[in-house]
Design a protein around this motif. Structure first.
Motif, PDB file in Angstrom:
ATOM      1  N   SER A  10       0.824  -1.198   0.000  1.00  0.00           N
ATOM      2  CA  SER A  10       0.000   0.000   0.000  1.00  0.00           C
ATOM      3  C   SER A  10       0.866   1.258   0.000  1.00  0.00           C
ATOM      4  N   LYS A  11       0.542   2.180  -0.900  1.00  0.00           N
ATOM      5  CA  LYS A  11       1.271   3.446  -0.927  1.00  0.00           C
ATOM      6  C   LYS A  11       1.018   4.248   0.342  1.00  0.00           C
ATOM      7  N   LEU A  12      -0.204   4.154   0.869  1.00  0.00           N
ATOM      8  CA  LEU A  12      -0.514   4.849   2.116  1.00  0.00           C
ATOM      9  C   LEU A  12       0.331   4.305   3.261  1.00  0.00           C
ATOM     10  N   ALA A  13       0.503   2.978   3.291  1.00  0.00           N
ATOM     11  CA  ALA A  13       1.331   2.373   4.341  1.00  0.00           C
ATOM     12  C   ALA A  13       2.777   2.831   4.230  1.00  0.00           C
ATOM     13  N   LEU A  14       3.272   2.959   3.003  1.00  0.00           N
ATOM     14  CA  LEU A  14       4.643   3.427   2.808  1.00  0.00           C
ATOM     15  C   LEU A  14       4.820   4.858   3.295  1.00  0.00           C
ATOM     16  N   MET A  15       3.791   5.682   3.104  1.00  0.00           N
ATOM     17  CA  MET A  15       3.876   7.076   3.556  1.00  0.00           C
ATOM     18  C   MET A  15       3.750   7.189   5.068  1.00  0.00           C
ATOM     19  N   LEU A  16       2.918   6.321   5.653  1.00  0.00           N
ATOM     20  CA  LEU A  16       2.685   6.398   7.103  1.00  0.00           C
ATOM     21  C   LEU A  16       3.762   5.701   7.915  1.00  0.00           C
ATOM     22  N   ALA A  17       4.552   4.821   7.276  1.00  0.00           N
ATOM     23  CA  ALA A  17       5.569   4.059   8.010  1.00  0.00           C
ATOM     24  C   ALA A  17       6.578   4.957   8.721  1.00  0.00           C
ATOM     25  N   PRO A  18       7.161   5.965   8.054  1.00  0.00           N
ATOM     26  CA  PRO A  18       8.116   6.825   8.778  1.00  0.00           C
ATOM     27  C   PRO A  18       7.470   7.579   9.927  1.00  0.00           C
ATOM     28  N   ILE A  19       6.206   8.029   9.738  1.00  0.00           N
ATOM     29  CA  ILE A  19       5.520   8.763  10.812  1.00  0.00           C
ATOM     30  C   ILE A  19       5.287   7.845  12.011  1.00  0.00           C
ATOM     31  N   GLY A  20       4.821   6.636  11.724  1.00  0.00           N
ATOM     32  CA  GLY A  20       4.618   5.682  12.807  1.00  0.00           C
ATOM     33  C   GLY A  20       5.909   5.332  13.516  1.00  0.00           C
ATOM     34  N   ALA A  21       7.006   5.255  12.741  1.00  0.00           N
ATOM     35  CA  ALA A  21       8.304   4.944  13.341  1.00  0.00           C
ATOM     36  C   ALA A  21       8.742   6.045  14.289  1.00  0.00           C
ATOM     37  N   VAL A  22       8.500   7.299  13.910  1.00  0.00           N
ATOM     38  CA  VAL A  22       8.879   8.428  14.766  1.00  0.00           C
ATOM     39  C   VAL A  22       8.044   8.422  16.047  1.00  0.00           C
ATOM     40  N   VAL A 330      19.934   8.740  21.073  1.00  0.00           N
ATOM     41  CA  VAL A 330      19.053   7.577  21.220  1.00  0.00           C
ATOM     42  C   VAL A 330      17.840   7.726  20.313  1.00  0.00           C
ATOM     43  N   ILE A 331      17.261   8.918  20.267  1.00  0.00           N
ATOM     44  CA  ILE A 331      16.087   9.152  19.428  1.00  0.00           C
ATOM     45  C   ILE A 331      16.421   8.942  17.954  1.00  0.00           C
ATOM     46  N   VAL A 332      17.569   9.470  17.521  1.00  0.00           N
ATOM     47  CA  VAL A 332      17.965   9.326  16.119  1.00  0.00           C
ATOM     48  C   VAL A 332      18.219   7.860  15.777  1.00  0.00           C
ATOM     49  N   ALA A 333      18.958   7.160  16.657  1.00  0.00           N
ATOM     50  CA  ALA A 333      19.264   5.751  16.391  1.00  0.00           C
ATOM     51  C   ALA A 333      18.010   4.886  16.425  1.00  0.00           C
ATOM     52  N   ALA A 334      17.148   5.135  17.424  1.00  0.00           N
ATOM     53  CA  ALA A 334      15.917   4.362  17.512  1.00  0.00           C
ATOM     54  C   ALA A 334      14.999   4.647  16.331  1.00  0.00           C
ATOM     55  N   SER A 335      15.044   5.877  15.817  1.00  0.00           N
ATOM     56  CA  SER A 335      14.240   6.209  14.641  1.00  0.00           C
ATOM     57  C   SER A 335      14.656   5.362  13.449  1.00  0.00           C
ATOM     58  N   LEU A 336      15.963   5.173  13.289  1.00  0.00           N
ATOM     59  CA  LEU A 336      16.449   4.358  12.174  1.00  0.00           C
ATOM     60  C   LEU A 336      15.951   2.917  12.289  1.00  0.00           C
ATOM     61  N   ILE A 337      16.103   2.341  13.480  1.00  0.00           N
ATOM     62  CA  ILE A 337      15.651   0.955  13.672  1.00  0.00           C
ATOM     63  C   ILE A 337      14.148   0.850  13.455  1.00  0.00           C
ATOM     64  N   SER A 338      13.411   1.805  13.994  1.00  0.00           N
ATOM     65  CA  SER A 338      11.951   1.763  13.879  1.00  0.00           C
ATOM     66  C   SER A 338      11.493   1.884  12.434  1.00  0.00           C
ATOM     67  N   VAL A 339      12.134   2.773  11.670  1.00  0.00           N
ATOM     68  CA  VAL A 339      11.688   2.958  10.289  1.00  0.00           C
ATOM     69  C   VAL A 339      12.053   1.743   9.437  1.00  0.00           C
ATOM     70  N   LEU A 340      13.152   1.084   9.766  1.00  0.00           N
ATOM     71  CA  LEU A 340      13.499  -0.146   9.044  1.00  0.00           C
ATOM     72  C   LEU A 340      12.458  -1.236   9.313  1.00  0.00           C
ATOM     73  N   VAL A 341      12.061  -1.371  10.574  1.00  0.00           N
ATOM     74  CA  VAL A 341      11.048  -2.380  10.908  1.00  0.00           C
ATOM     75  C   VAL A 341       9.708  -2.014  10.282  1.00  0.00           C
ATOM     76  N   ALA A 342       9.354  -0.721  10.345  1.00  0.00           N
ATOM     77  CA  ALA A 342       8.077  -0.297   9.772  1.00  0.00           C
ATOM     78  C   ALA A 342       8.049  -0.517   8.267  1.00  0.00           C
ATOM     79  N   THR A 343       9.166  -0.217   7.596  1.00  0.00           N
ATOM     80  CA  THR A 343       9.234  -0.438   6.151  1.00  0.00           C
ATOM     81  C   THR A 343       9.143  -1.927   5.825  1.00  0.00           C
ATOM     82  N   LEU A 344       9.798  -2.755   6.654  1.00  0.00           N
ATOM     83  CA  LEU A 344       9.726  -4.205   6.451  1.00  0.00           C
ATOM     84  C   LEU A 344       8.287  -4.698   6.551  1.00  0.00           C
ATOM     85  N   LEU A 345       7.543  -4.163   7.519  1.00  0.00           N
ATOM     86  CA  LEU A 345       6.169  -4.616   7.726  1.00  0.00           C
ATOM     87  C   LEU A 345       5.220  -4.125   6.640  1.00  0.00           C
ATOM     88  N   THR A 346       5.631  -3.104   5.872  1.00  0.00           N
ATOM     89  CA  THR A 346       4.804  -2.702   4.732  1.00  0.00           C
ATOM     90  C   THR A 346       4.949  -3.682   3.566  1.00  0.00           C
TER      91      THR A 346
END
Length: 357
Positions: A10-22, A330-346
């Motif tokens: 889903s294109k919507l999921a791809l757009m929302l993934a970074p926001i959800g990761a943050v 910590v916020i920057v590093a955790a953001s990277l991990i979170s966005v990778l996981v969120a992108t994987l789940l899309t």
């Protein structure tokens, strides 16, 4: 439990993934803030206020965002072609050193050129220095299959040692009282300020312009299609007639050139000379920004400002509530991990006991 490839992303999921990761990152970081004994609402309020709550704070955030956006663009174009450039830090220093060599060594007198022409040559020299530093690893990957992650990462340390050599040798400022720094740029080559009595400079306009240009290149041009095709599947792209090696070389020149350009802009806009601590890891943080932006050049603008705001706001937050400034890292590093996981789940779904969850 296993991962199952989704039939459609889903294109919507791809757009929302970074926001959800943050959002997830801020929730996780809240635990650390509470552990430190600080009030959660006040801490995040001060973090926001320190990064965006005044003209001065916003100007500092945008000043910090300029090199982050440029290194984020460098990582974006490289990663889109699956050329994993981890060497933007070294390429930034190479560009900064080249900029000073053209625009500051011997006061620029060796060139006897008009300041406008010398400024253009300075930027070109910086971009070329960064591009050449990445070209070698790119060719090694394309021709011999050498892992570019290792070569570009190691080149960072080699470049820093070379910078140290130059700052204590041929490019050392004789008026610096022994401090290891280069000679300064000519005053005419420094970038002008966008807002009086702040540090924000016209490098921001360069960063915005290059973001739009790179977005248009990737979306509307044949080389951009080649880059996307190579990143999707290099073997299939080659079978379809895409010149993969030539595309990898183009990507190396673009990515390294952008990182080198970031070094020149940082020197011309903020420091005026090169020191070993000029960059607090802009090249590495650019990778986080590229991933937060989902490798979208326009998204890099927003991601760069977000990360810069966190880094700048953490300073004032730390002084007010006693939370260490390392919470920003910590916020920057955790953001990277979170966005990778969120992108994987899309792209994949989690399947539990034969049922999609």
């Amino acid at each position: 439990m296993r991962l199952e490839k989704r039939t459609q992303t889903s294109k919507l999921a791809l757009m929302l993934a970074p926001i959800g990761a943050v959002v997830f990152t801020l929730l996780v970081s809240s635990l650390l803030v509470l552990w430190a004994g600080a009030p959660l609402g006040q801490t995040y309020g001060l973090l926001f206020k320190g990064g965006f709550g005044s003209v001065f704070a916003l100007s500092e955030t945008l000043t910090r965002a300029i090199p982050l956006i440029l290194t984020g663009l460098a990582a974006t174009v490289a990663f889109r072609a699956r050329l994993f450039n981890i060497g933007a830090e070294g390429q930034l220093y190479a560009g900064a050193l080249a900029a000073v060599a053209v625009g500051g060594l011997h006061g620029g007198e060796a060139f006897a050129l008009a300041p406008a022409l010398l400024f253009v040559l300075m930027l070109l020299a910086a971009a070329l220095a960064g591009a050449l530093l990445l070209l070698g690893p790119a060719l090694l990957k394309a021709r011999l299959g050498v892992d570019e992650v290792v070569t570009t990462l190691l080149l960072n340390f080699i470049m820093l040692l070379f910078v140290s050599l130059m700052l204590d040798g041929p490019m050392k400022d004789p008026t610096a009282m022994g401090w290891p720094q280069s000679v300064a740029l000519l005053g005419e080559l420094e970038l002008s300020k966008l807002v009086p009595q702040t540090r924000i400079h016209t490098g921001l306009l360069w960063a915005i312009g290059l973001s739009v240009a790179l977005w248009a290149l990737l979306k509307y041009t044949v080389p951009g299609f080649d880059i996307r095709a190579t990143g999707a599947n290099a073997g299939a792209a080659a079978f379809a007639g895409v010149p993969v090696t030539r595309t990898v070389v183009l990507v190396a020149l673009l990515s390294g050139g952008l990182a080198g350009f970031a070094g020149a802009i940082e020197v011309a806009g903020r420091t005026s000379y090169v020191t070993l601590d000029m960059s607090p890891g802009y090249g590495y943080t650019g990778i986080v920004i590229a991933m937060l932006a989902a490798l979208n050049p326009l998204g890099v603008l927003a991601a760069g400002v977000f990360v810069a705001g966190v880094l700048v706001g953490a300073d004032s937050m730390s002084r007010a509530v006693g939370v260490p400034t390392y919470i920003a890292d910590v916020i920057v590093a955790a953001s990277l991990i979170s966005v990778l996981v969120a992108t994987l789940l899309t792209q994949y779904r989690v399947v539990l006991r034969g049922k999609a969850a």
